[in-house]
Design an enzyme around this catalytic site. Structure first.
Site, PDB file in Angstrom:
ATOM      1  N   ASP A  80     -13.437  76.355  61.047  1.00 20.78           N
ATOM      2  CA  ASP A  80     -13.599  74.996  61.265  1.00 20.78           C
ATOM      3  C   ASP A  80     -14.752  74.304  60.916  1.00 20.78           C
ATOM      4  O   ASP A  80     -15.890  74.934  60.774  1.00 20.78           O
ATOM      5  CB  ASP A  80     -13.137  74.744  62.809  1.00 20.78           C
ATOM      6  CG  ASP A  80     -11.830  75.179  63.250  1.00 20.78           C
ATOM      7  OD1 ASP A  80     -10.974  75.355  62.212  1.00 20.78           O
ATOM      8  OD2 ASP A  80     -11.438  75.658  64.285  1.00 20.78           O
ATOM      9  N   HIS A 119      -5.649  81.932  60.023  1.00 22.66           N
ATOM     10  CA  HIS A 119      -5.195  81.373  58.725  1.00 22.66           C
ATOM     11  C   HIS A 119      -5.852  81.976  57.333  1.00 22.66           C
ATOM     12  O   HIS A 119      -6.095  81.198  56.414  1.00 22.66           O
ATOM     13  CB  HIS A 119      -5.607  79.643  58.790  1.00 22.66           C
ATOM     14  CG  HIS A 119      -5.191  79.077  59.874  1.00 22.66           C
ATOM     15  ND1 HIS A 119      -3.599  78.540  60.095  1.00 22.66           N
ATOM     16  CD2 HIS A 119      -5.774  78.473  61.086  1.00 22.66           C
ATOM     17  CE1 HIS A 119      -3.598  77.991  61.160  1.00 22.66           C
ATOM     18  NE2 HIS A 119      -4.638  77.750  61.844  1.00 22.66           N
ATOM     19  N   SER A 137      -4.504  80.307  66.502  1.00 20.25           N
ATOM     20  CA  SER A 137      -5.843  79.900  65.687  1.00 20.25           C
ATOM     21  C   SER A 137      -6.998  79.577  66.303  1.00 20.25           C
ATOM     22  O   SER A 137      -7.697  80.662  66.705  1.00 20.25           O
ATOM     23  CB  SER A 137      -5.279  78.386  65.284  1.00 20.25           C
ATOM     24  OG  SER A 137      -6.221  78.058  64.319  1.00 20.25           O
TER      25      SER A 137
END
Lengths: 237, 237
Positions: free
Chosen positions: A137, A159, A122
């Protein structure tokens, strides 16, 4: 020889932390007894010690010892002497701010390009790209730069989520966001669905895992690549 | 007297652009024949001219003329002389970078605090908060600062989305992201669901619209506020 895994996520639904990556972790860290964990992304605000303990517990199953980078007095020297690296997920802005403020981006890039195996999940995968500008993010802190290691000649979107055809929400889809990135930047973007990763061995870069990856190049329609396909972007960089 | 609307979104599912905001726009811009549109957030990479045309078409229904801020030779002077403002949604990083690079944040804040009515939608609402650090957008460009106008004593999270209880995705929920923000910052955050907005009249700040808002304060459990509730964060700032 470069030896790198950049995974979309650390954890698949209903599974233990890192479990689905077991086979590729064993290949990546073959005969390596000890690695350094980079805990700076702090998912959910977890402490460096707690986050390192979580990684250490998972790696104990593969007889690999884990030490947190934050525990070394001289982190640059620690990076230079490390036998392997794992950078965990969390908030990419936090991670990149810490790496730049401790002046670690160059040291880490040099070590990994020199052959020290690197695992990212990630946020830890985002920093393997050219810059962090395709992270999902929230910008909870202001890093001195968005530049990252450029271990691969593209950016990552971990993701990666396909648009929900039934959504009545007006927030941007992931594809819209990446299109906006390409209104300002020419760097290709690999959308990594959960369960997929990038595998680098020397000069060969492949998508791997259980799902196709979605590739975004400026001025082209996005397209899919099956696991095992070699990634190359001739002429784009 | 401050006269401000900060909306979660410009458009509700299945409706025309700005349609659901019609009544509050008529109240906000009562007797104002002409406003300045700030098109810098460029949703989907749309041009400033095309984006301004889209706003102008919508405002024509209320007999309000719209001029793009990008068409003025001296944008600071244009802001000082404006009768009203609308900042459209899109990418908050793009919007904030342009505002800082043209040195417009202070001029806009001064005009709005002096009483010039201001409408923001999505990214245009984010810049009404203290900083842009609770945006959902992708960091497609690097702004010289994340600071915004601070028209209200908190931050906004537009397009607020509740967690999907059926999700098998390991990406962070919105609530997790805001919790991470509060691991680094003490500024309260108002999660504005689509269909809701913040209404400021003088010193009174209320949540309005069709849905409850979700409030996040550092060190507290998140809580809900019904439309029409006055917002105050005594002691937090």
């Amino acid at each position: 020889m470069k030896n790198i895994v950049l995974a979309s996520t650390s954890t698949l639904f209903g599974e233990e932390y890192l479990a689905y990556l077991g086979p590729v972790i064993k290949d990546l860290f073959h005969n390596i007894p000890e690695i350094i964990f980079i805990p700076f992304a702090r998912p959910g605000g977890i402490s460096y010690n707690d986050y390192t303990q979580k990684a250490a517990t998972a790696f104990a199953a593969w007889d690999i010892k884990v030490t947190g980078l934050h525990t070394f007095r001289d982190p640059v020297e620690a990076i230079q002497q490390a036998k392997g690296f794992f950078t965990g997920g969390g908030n990419t802005f936090l991670l990149v701010k810490q790496l730049h403020e401790f002046d670690l981006v160059h040291a880490l890039k040099t070590a990994v390009e020199g052959g020290t195996p690197y695992l990212g999940a990630s946020a830890g995968s985002n920093i393997g790209g050219i810059n962090m500008q395709t992270t999902n993010d929230m910008p909870i802190v202001y890093p001195p730069s968005f530049a990252t290691m450029g271990l691969v000649p593209f950016n990552l979107n971990p993701h990666y989520l396909d648009p929900d055809p039934n959504s009545q929400h007006n927030g941007e889809t992931r594809e819209t966001r990446i299109k906006e990135f390409h209104s300002q930047n020419s760097i290709p973007v690999v959308g990594l669905r959960e369960g997929s990763w990038i595998r680098v061995k020397g000069d060969v870069i492949k998508t791997e895992g259980s799902r196709d990856s979605r590739i975004f190049e400026q001025g082209k329609e996005p397209y899919e690549l099956q696991p095992g396909t070699e990634l190359a972007f001739p002429g784009t960089l």
